[in-house]
Design a protein around this motif. Structure first.
Motif, PDB file in Angstrom:
ATOM      1  N   LYS A   8      93.476   8.142 -16.342  1.00  0.00           N
ATOM      2  CA  LYS A   8      94.038   9.312 -15.649  1.00  0.00           C
ATOM      3  C   LYS A   8      95.563   9.339 -15.681  1.00  0.00           C
ATOM      4  O   LYS A   8      96.161  10.410 -15.794  1.00  0.00           O
ATOM      5  CB  LYS A   8      93.550   9.321 -14.193  1.00  0.00           C
ATOM      6  N   GLU A   9      96.187   8.166 -15.569  1.00  0.00           N
ATOM      7  CA  GLU A   9      97.648   8.134 -15.445  1.00  0.00           C
ATOM      8  C   GLU A   9      98.349   7.741 -16.743  1.00  0.00           C
ATOM      9  O   GLU A   9      99.531   8.005 -16.922  1.00  0.00           O
ATOM     10  CB  GLU A   9      98.058   7.147 -14.342  1.00  0.00           C
ATOM     11  N   GLY A  10      97.609   7.102 -17.632  1.00  0.00           N
ATOM     12  CA  GLY A  10      98.247   6.600 -18.849  1.00  0.00           C
ATOM     13  C   GLY A  10      98.250   7.562 -20.008  1.00  0.00           C
ATOM     14  O   GLY A  10      98.925   7.335 -21.009  1.00  0.00           O
ATOM     15  N   GLY A  11      97.434   8.614 -19.912  1.00  0.00           N
ATOM     16  CA  GLY A  11      97.472   9.611 -20.989  1.00  0.00           C
ATOM     17  C   GLY A  11      96.171   9.790 -21.738  1.00  0.00           C
ATOM     18  O   GLY A  11      96.176   9.979 -22.949  1.00  0.00           O
ATOM     19  N   GLY A  12      95.032   9.740 -21.022  1.00  0.00           N
ATOM     20  CA  GLY A  12      93.769  10.097 -21.651  1.00  0.00           C
ATOM     21  C   GLY A  12      92.924   8.922 -22.106  1.00  0.00           C
ATOM     22  O   GLY A  12      93.305   7.761 -21.962  1.00  0.00           O
ATOM     23  N   PRO A  13      91.755   9.226 -22.689  1.00  0.00           N
ATOM     24  CA  PRO A  13      90.743   8.215 -22.981  1.00  0.00           C
ATOM     25  C   PRO A  13      90.876   7.504 -24.327  1.00  0.00           C
ATOM     26  O   PRO A  13      90.037   6.673 -24.669  1.00  0.00           O
ATOM     27  CB  PRO A  13      89.442   9.022 -22.945  1.00  0.00           C
ATOM     28  N   ASP A  14      91.923   7.806 -25.097  1.00  0.00           N
ATOM     29  CA  ASP A  14      92.068   7.192 -26.429  1.00  0.00           C
ATOM     30  C   ASP A  14      93.063   6.026 -26.367  1.00  0.00           C
ATOM     31  O   ASP A  14      94.261   6.235 -26.176  1.00  0.00           O
ATOM     32  CB  ASP A  14      92.565   8.243 -27.432  1.00  0.00           C
ATOM     33  N   PRO A  15      92.574   4.793 -26.539  1.00  0.00           N
ATOM     34  CA  PRO A  15      93.470   3.635 -26.447  1.00  0.00           C
ATOM     35  C   PRO A  15      94.547   3.604 -27.533  1.00  0.00           C
ATOM     36  O   PRO A  15      95.567   2.935 -27.381  1.00  0.00           O
ATOM     37  CB  PRO A  15      92.530   2.432 -26.583  1.00  0.00           C
ATOM     38  N   ASN A  16      94.322   4.346 -28.637  1.00  0.00           N
ATOM     39  CA  ASN A  16      95.329   4.385 -29.710  1.00  0.00           C
ATOM     40  C   ASN A  16      96.584   5.141 -29.288  1.00  0.00           C
ATOM     41  O   ASN A  16      97.669   4.908 -29.816  1.00  0.00           O
ATOM     42  CB  ASN A  16      94.740   5.023 -30.974  1.00  0.00           C
ATOM     43  N   THR A  17      96.423   6.061 -28.324  1.00  0.00           N
ATOM     44  CA  THR A  17      97.582   6.823 -27.845  1.00  0.00           C
ATOM     45  C   THR A  17      97.922   6.496 -26.395  1.00  0.00           C
ATOM     46  O   THR A  17      98.915   6.988 -25.865  1.00  0.00           O
ATOM     47  CB  THR A  17      97.304   8.340 -27.966  1.00  0.00           C
TER      48      THR A  17
END
Length: 246
Positions: free
Chosen positions: A37-46
């Protein structure tokens, strides 16, 4: 000497019951959800925060299915729980420095719980900044020593960008600057290393030993109570407990 307390704390955690493992899974699940939620979405690459959390989850043996389910749920609209990071600082028995990192959806409940534990076990909750100056934030990667050559692991670690390397009788401890942690971890992972633990930690500048049995018992109970609380994510302290070397 600086690392042995850390490793023995990990060893103690590894030996805990299945119930304690379930609690660890719950806490890491909360971290994963917040990272989405706070880090920028569900894709660990981004989302580097999520990538770090996934690595921590795997080091703690959280099944991949659990990780994927938590990420999917947090990315959808089904979970609107709002968690906030609150850090508490205080003193255990005989002035042992303690930092408690929490993720809570009810700050009043968490603050009350944490204060109660300190009061109950011979410590006291302090103000923000009262002990954090005694710690340095560092990345710490722990690798089991068995079957590995010390020179090779040290060479690989320093080549990857580690700032310090220590060999214990059971493990290798690889320290990094916080901003270099993800890169060093990814590099070592690509070289085939598996981690007992891999996260950014608060590492004490100096350690304190407790000599009387009552203080030792109270300190252990304080740590157990804090670790048992669902809102508490991490507990850092500068207690050097030689009993954990057994």
């Amino acid at each position: 000497m600086s690392g042995h307390s850390k490793w023995n704390n990990i060893k103690r955690k590894k030996e805990k019951t299945d119930g304690a493992k379930a609690k660890v899974f719950t806490k890491i699940g909360r971290e994963l959800a917040v990272a989405v939620k706070e880090g920028g979405g569900p894709d660990p690459n981004t989302n580097s925060k999520l990538k770090d959390c996934i690595a921590k989850a795997k080091a703690n043996n959280v099944p991949n299915d659990n990780i994927e389910r938590i990420i999917k749920k947090a990315a959808g609209d089904g979970d609107d729980t709002k968690y906030e990071n609150i850090t508490y600082e205080g003193y255990g028995p005989n002035g042992i420095a303690v930092i408690v990192e929490t993720l809570t959806d009810n700050r009043n409940r968490t603050a009350g719980d944490v204060r109660h534990y300190f009061d109950k076990f011979g410590g006291n909750l302090g103000t923000s900044g009262c002990v954090s100056f005694m710690f340095a934030q560092k990345g710490l990667i722990v690798i089991e020593r068995e079957g590995l050559e010390e020179d090779k692991v040290m060479e690989d670690s320093l080549e990857a960008g580690a700032s310090d390397f220590q060999a214990d009788e059971d493990v290798f401890e690889i320290y990094t600057e916080p901003e270099d942690f993800s890169g060093v971890r990814d590099d070592l992972e690509q070289k085939g290393y598996e981690f007992v633990s891999a996260e950014v930690e608060m590492v004490p500048n100096t350690y304190t030993t407790l000599t009387d049995e009552e203080s030792v018992t109270k300190m252990q109970r304080l740590l157990d109570a804090l670790e048992d609380n669902d809102d508490v994510q991490n507990v850092w302290h500068n207690w050097d407990n030689p009993d954990m070397d057994d």
